[in-house]
Motif scaffolding. Structure first.
Motif, PDB file in Angstrom:
ATOM      1  N   ILE A  26      48.657  39.165  46.928  1.00 54.36           N
ATOM      2  CA  ILE A  26      47.419  39.198  45.775  1.00 54.36           C
ATOM      3  C   ILE A  26      46.988  40.531  45.605  1.00 54.36           C
ATOM      4  O   ILE A  26      46.478  41.304  46.458  1.00 54.36           O
ATOM      5  CB  ILE A  26      46.312  38.219  45.838  1.00 54.36           C
ATOM      6  N   GLY A  27      47.094  41.060  44.418  1.00 53.95           N
ATOM      7  CA  GLY A  27      46.627  42.433  44.086  1.00 53.95           C
ATOM      8  C   GLY A  27      45.066  42.160  43.415  1.00 53.95           C
ATOM      9  O   GLY A  27      44.949  41.080  42.651  1.00 53.95           O
ATOM     10  N   LEU A  28      44.297  43.035  43.754  1.00 52.03           N
ATOM     11  CA  LEU A  28      42.752  42.576  43.342  1.00 52.03           C
ATOM     12  C   LEU A  28      42.340  44.337  43.034  1.00 52.03           C
ATOM     13  O   LEU A  28      42.261  45.038  43.613  1.00 52.03           O
ATOM     14  CB  LEU A  28      41.775  42.423  44.762  1.00 52.03           C
ATOM     15  N   LEU A  29      42.176  44.106  41.648  1.00 46.86           N
ATOM     16  CA  LEU A  29      41.778  45.444  41.006  1.00 46.86           C
ATOM     17  C   LEU A  29      40.175  44.950  40.480  1.00 46.86           C
ATOM     18  O   LEU A  29      39.785  44.448  39.852  1.00 46.86           O
ATOM     19  CB  LEU A  29      42.391  45.585  39.388  1.00 46.86           C
ATOM     20  N   MET A  30      39.491  46.109  41.181  1.00 46.39           N
ATOM     21  CA  MET A  30      38.095  46.209  41.123  1.00 46.39           C
ATOM     22  C   MET A  30      37.274  47.383  40.233  1.00 46.39           C
ATOM     23  O   MET A  30      38.063  48.453  40.103  1.00 46.39           O
ATOM     24  CB  MET A  30      37.408  46.215  42.433  1.00 46.39           C
ATOM     25  N   ASP A  31      36.523  47.165  39.555  1.00 47.22           N
ATOM     26  CA  ASP A  31      35.972  48.068  39.004  1.00 47.22           C
ATOM     27  C   ASP A  31      34.985  49.182  39.725  1.00 47.22           C
ATOM     28  O   ASP A  31      35.384  50.509  39.819  1.00 47.22           O
ATOM     29  CB  ASP A  31      34.809  47.485  37.797  1.00 47.22           C
ATOM     30  N   THR A  32      34.173  48.557  40.491  1.00 51.72           N
ATOM     31  CA  THR A  32      33.397  49.437  41.493  1.00 51.72           C
ATOM     32  C   THR A  32      33.141  48.506  42.722  1.00 51.72           C
ATOM     33  O   THR A  32      33.064  47.406  42.562  1.00 51.72           O
ATOM     34  CB  THR A  32      32.274  50.165  40.734  1.00 51.72           C
ATOM     35  N   ILE A  33      32.584  49.364  43.740  1.00 48.82           N
ATOM     36  CA  ILE A  33      31.970  48.537  44.958  1.00 48.82           C
ATOM     37  C   ILE A  33      30.678  49.232  45.221  1.00 48.82           C
ATOM     38  O   ILE A  33      30.082  49.223  46.186  1.00 48.82           O
ATOM     39  CB  ILE A  33      33.016  48.559  46.261  1.00 48.82           C
ATOM     40  N   GLU A  34      30.186  50.095  44.303  1.00 48.84           N
ATOM     41  CA  GLU A  34      28.911  50.950  44.461  1.00 48.84           C
ATOM     42  C   GLU A  34      27.970  50.024  44.443  1.00 48.84           C
ATOM     43  O   GLU A  34      26.832  50.164  45.140  1.00 48.84           O
ATOM     44  CB  GLU A  34      29.020  51.811  43.186  1.00 48.84           C
ATOM     45  N   ARG A  35      27.916  48.841  43.530  1.00 51.20           N
ATOM     46  CA  ARG A  35      26.869  47.820  43.548  1.00 51.20           C
ATOM     47  C   ARG A  35      27.169  46.981  44.518  1.00 51.20           C
ATOM     48  O   ARG A  35      28.339  46.690  44.794  1.00 51.20           O
ATOM     49  CB  ARG A  35      26.988  47.176  42.041  1.00 51.20           C
ATOM     50  N   ARG A  37      26.483  43.787  45.220  1.00 54.82           N
ATOM     51  CA  ARG A  37      27.482  42.718  45.166  1.00 54.82           C
ATOM     52  C   ARG A  37      28.865  42.571  45.086  1.00 54.82           C
ATOM     53  O   ARG A  37      29.610  41.754  45.597  1.00 54.82           O
ATOM     54  CB  ARG A  37      26.891  41.950  43.942  1.00 54.82           C
ATOM     55  N   TRP A  38      29.517  43.596  44.570  1.00 55.32           N
ATOM     56  CA  TRP A  38      30.924  43.685  44.398  1.00 55.32           C
ATOM     57  C   TRP A  38      31.591  43.736  45.805  1.00 55.32           C
ATOM     58  O   TRP A  38      32.798  43.581  45.890  1.00 55.32           O
ATOM     59  CB  TRP A  38      31.171  44.860  43.509  1.00 55.32           C
ATOM     60  N   ALA A  39      30.807  44.452  46.850  1.00 57.34           N
ATOM     61  CA  ALA A  39      31.461  44.427  47.983  1.00 57.34           C
ATOM     62  C   ALA A  39      31.378  43.133  48.617  1.00 57.34           C
ATOM     63  O   ALA A  39      32.706  42.955  49.474  1.00 57.34           O
ATOM     64  CB  ALA A  39      30.512  45.528  49.017  1.00 57.34           C
ATOM     65  N   LYS A  40      30.467  42.385  48.276  1.00 56.34           N
ATOM     66  CA  LYS A  40      30.372  40.919  48.912  1.00 56.34           C
ATOM     67  C   LYS A  40      31.583  40.095  48.148  1.00 56.34           C
ATOM     68  O   LYS A  40      32.293  39.355  48.747  1.00 56.34           O
ATOM     69  CB  LYS A  40      29.080  40.231  48.833  1.00 56.34           C
ATOM     70  N   ASP A  41      31.870  40.087  47.011  1.00 53.53           N
ATOM     71  CA  ASP A  41      32.796  39.562  46.356  1.00 53.53           C
ATOM     72  C   ASP A  41      34.263  40.101  46.855  1.00 53.53           C
ATOM     73  O   ASP A  41      35.036  39.123  47.100  1.00 53.53           O
ATOM     74  CB  ASP A  41      32.918  39.981  44.757  1.00 53.53           C
ATOM     75  N   LYS A 262      24.141  34.815  41.430  1.00 53.72           N
ATOM     76  CA  LYS A 262      25.195  34.053  41.350  1.00 53.72           C
ATOM     77  C   LYS A 262      25.974  33.492  42.467  1.00 53.72           C
ATOM     78  O   LYS A 262      25.841  34.261  43.578  1.00 53.72           O
ATOM     79  CB  LYS A 262      26.216  35.082  40.727  1.00 53.72           C
ATOM     80  N   PRO A 263      26.531  32.346  42.482  1.00 54.97           N
ATOM     81  CA  PRO A 263      27.159  31.887  43.723  1.00 54.97           C
ATOM     82  C   PRO A 263      28.423  32.418  44.111  1.00 54.97           C
ATOM     83  O   PRO A 263      29.779  32.066  43.707  1.00 54.97           O
ATOM     84  CB  PRO A 263      27.294  30.257  43.213  1.00 54.97           C
ATOM     85  N   LEU A 264      28.355  33.709  44.717  1.00 49.63           N
ATOM     86  CA  LEU A 264      29.702  34.643  44.884  1.00 49.63           C
ATOM     87  C   LEU A 264      30.568  33.924  45.803  1.00 49.63           C
ATOM     88  O   LEU A 264      31.630  33.998  45.525  1.00 49.63           O
ATOM     89  CB  LEU A 264      28.761  35.892  45.272  1.00 49.63           C
ATOM     90  N   GLU A 265      30.027  33.194  46.816  1.00 43.98           N
ATOM     91  CA  GLU A 265      31.015  32.465  47.600  1.00 43.98           C
ATOM     92  C   GLU A 265      31.645  31.388  47.136  1.00 43.98           C
ATOM     93  O   GLU A 265      32.933  31.691  47.205  1.00 43.98           O
ATOM     94  CB  GLU A 265      30.345  31.924  48.796  1.00 43.98           C
ATOM     95  N   SER A 266      31.106  30.790  46.254  1.00 48.96           N
ATOM     96  CA  SER A 266      31.928  29.675  45.578  1.00 48.96           C
ATOM     97  C   SER A 266      32.740  30.110  44.692  1.00 48.96           C
ATOM     98  O   SER A 266      33.925  29.955  44.186  1.00 48.96           O
ATOM     99  CB  SER A 266      31.043  28.550  44.748  1.00 48.96           C
ATOM    100  N   MET A 267      32.471  31.460  43.959  1.00 48.89           N
ATOM    101  CA  MET A 267      33.282  32.245  42.859  1.00 48.89           C
ATOM    102  C   MET A 267      34.437  32.849  43.453  1.00 48.89           C
ATOM    103  O   MET A 267      35.708  32.727  43.078  1.00 48.89           O
ATOM    104  CB  MET A 267      32.515  33.105  42.042  1.00 48.89           C
TER     105      MET A 267
END
Length: 331
Positions: A26-35, A37-41, A262-267
């Protein structure tokens, strides 16, 4: 002998060909991990894909849409089986989806809808509902007064969705004259300095602010900094979103009113499960009927519900669910 060679050759061919049980990439393209929450996602998504027997190649664009497009091309060349995108720009990302389709690679949009393309799947929270939750909470506390709305960048579809939620609640009160919108604008980045600039400009101009609704906690933190410079800590109601650790601390110390968790784990887990199914050529939408219009088609979707976090329920929500540690908040 010829029969033996033929049987051996067929066996070898079957062995070498990728089968249904091959490990999906799976490829995962991310905008940023500076915030925060995104590192957690990212971590939650990778964890779940690996639990399901797949692997993930992660690329981060650092909020540059052209870089994200180039990273997509790199992933296609690396031979991914499915692509998950947190788009920098909802329109530019449509080009990524169209290019993926030419290579028969299915695409899932994560938390931000991609417009005007043949998208396979979308998972997020109900962002209109989140906007409504923010506005409802503040207007119950302060049904009259001067409000400031700080929307995120319009290249992110969530900014528009949140704004629609805000106005669903605020417009009747504006029409009655109970609430005045001092500022009602979108900024170009999800960064604290953008929230700071909006509030500093209003305060320097002598405006009285009673409540601020911000598109995320980063914008809210910038607003709080501007208020602090004017010795107005805790005097203005402030709503944010994402449940960043600094936002939780600001809530506990009385400088921010609420955030939306936001329920990040479920998402992340739902996205991982759908991506692995897509990678294997399976339909992730069995027994699903919910769709979202992206301007091109009705996209099968899962929209989860956000939860308001305030000073009274912080231990019962983000701390009890392990989203943040108690010692991080009350250090």
């Amino acid at each position: 002998m010829k029969n033996i060679n033929l049987i051996f050759g067929l066996f070898l061919l079957i062995f070498l060909l990728p089968g249904c049980d091959s490990k999906p990439v799976i490829g995962l393209l991310m905008d940023t991990i500076e915030r925060e929450r995104w590192a957690k996602d990212r971590d939650l998504f990778v964890e779940k894909v690996e639990e399901l027997g797949g692997s993930v190649i992660v690329k981060v664009a650092d909020s540059d849409a052209s870089v994200q497009f180039q990273q997509a091309l790199e992933l296609f060349n690396e031979g991914i089986d499915a692509l998950v995108i947190i788009p920098v720009d909802k329109t530019v990302a449509a080009g990524i989806v169209k290019t993926a389709k030419k290579s028969h690679i299915p695409v899932l949009a994560y938390d931000r809808l991609i417009w005007d393309c043949d998208l396979d799947f979308y998972i997020s929270t109900d962002n209109i509902q989140i906007g409504e939750k923010q506005a409802e909470y503040l207007t119950k506390t302060k049904p009259e007064g001067n409000y400031v709305l700080i929307g995120g960048p319009t290249k992110d579809n969530n900014s528009v969705q949140l704004y629609l939620g805000w106005m669903n609640v605020l417009q009747p009160l504006v029409d009655k004259g109970d609430i005045k919108l001092l500022s009602n604008s979108f900024v170009d980045e999800w960064e604290p300095e953008k929230g700071y600039e909006v509030i500093k400009g209003l305060l320097d101009a002598g405006e009285q602010i009673d409540a601020i609704i911000a598109g995320n906690d980063a914008l809210a933190s910038g607003a709080i900094e501007a208020l602090h410079e004017h010795d107005m800590d805790g005097e203005v109601l402030i709503a944010g979103q994402d449940a960043d650790i600094n936002a939780i601390r600001n809530i506990v110390f009385g400088n921010q009113t609420i955030t939306v968790y936001k329920p990040l784990e479920s998402m992340a887990f739902n996205a991982a499960a759908a991506a692995v199914k897509l990678a294997k050529g399976k339909n992730p939408t069995d027994n699903m009927s919910f769709t979202v219009n992206n301007g091109h088609q009705l996209v099968p979707a899962i929209l989860l519900e956000g939860q308001v976090v305030n000073k009274q329920n912080v231990r019962m929500t983000v701390i009890s669910e392990g989203f943040v540690a108690e010692q991080e908040v009350f250090e």
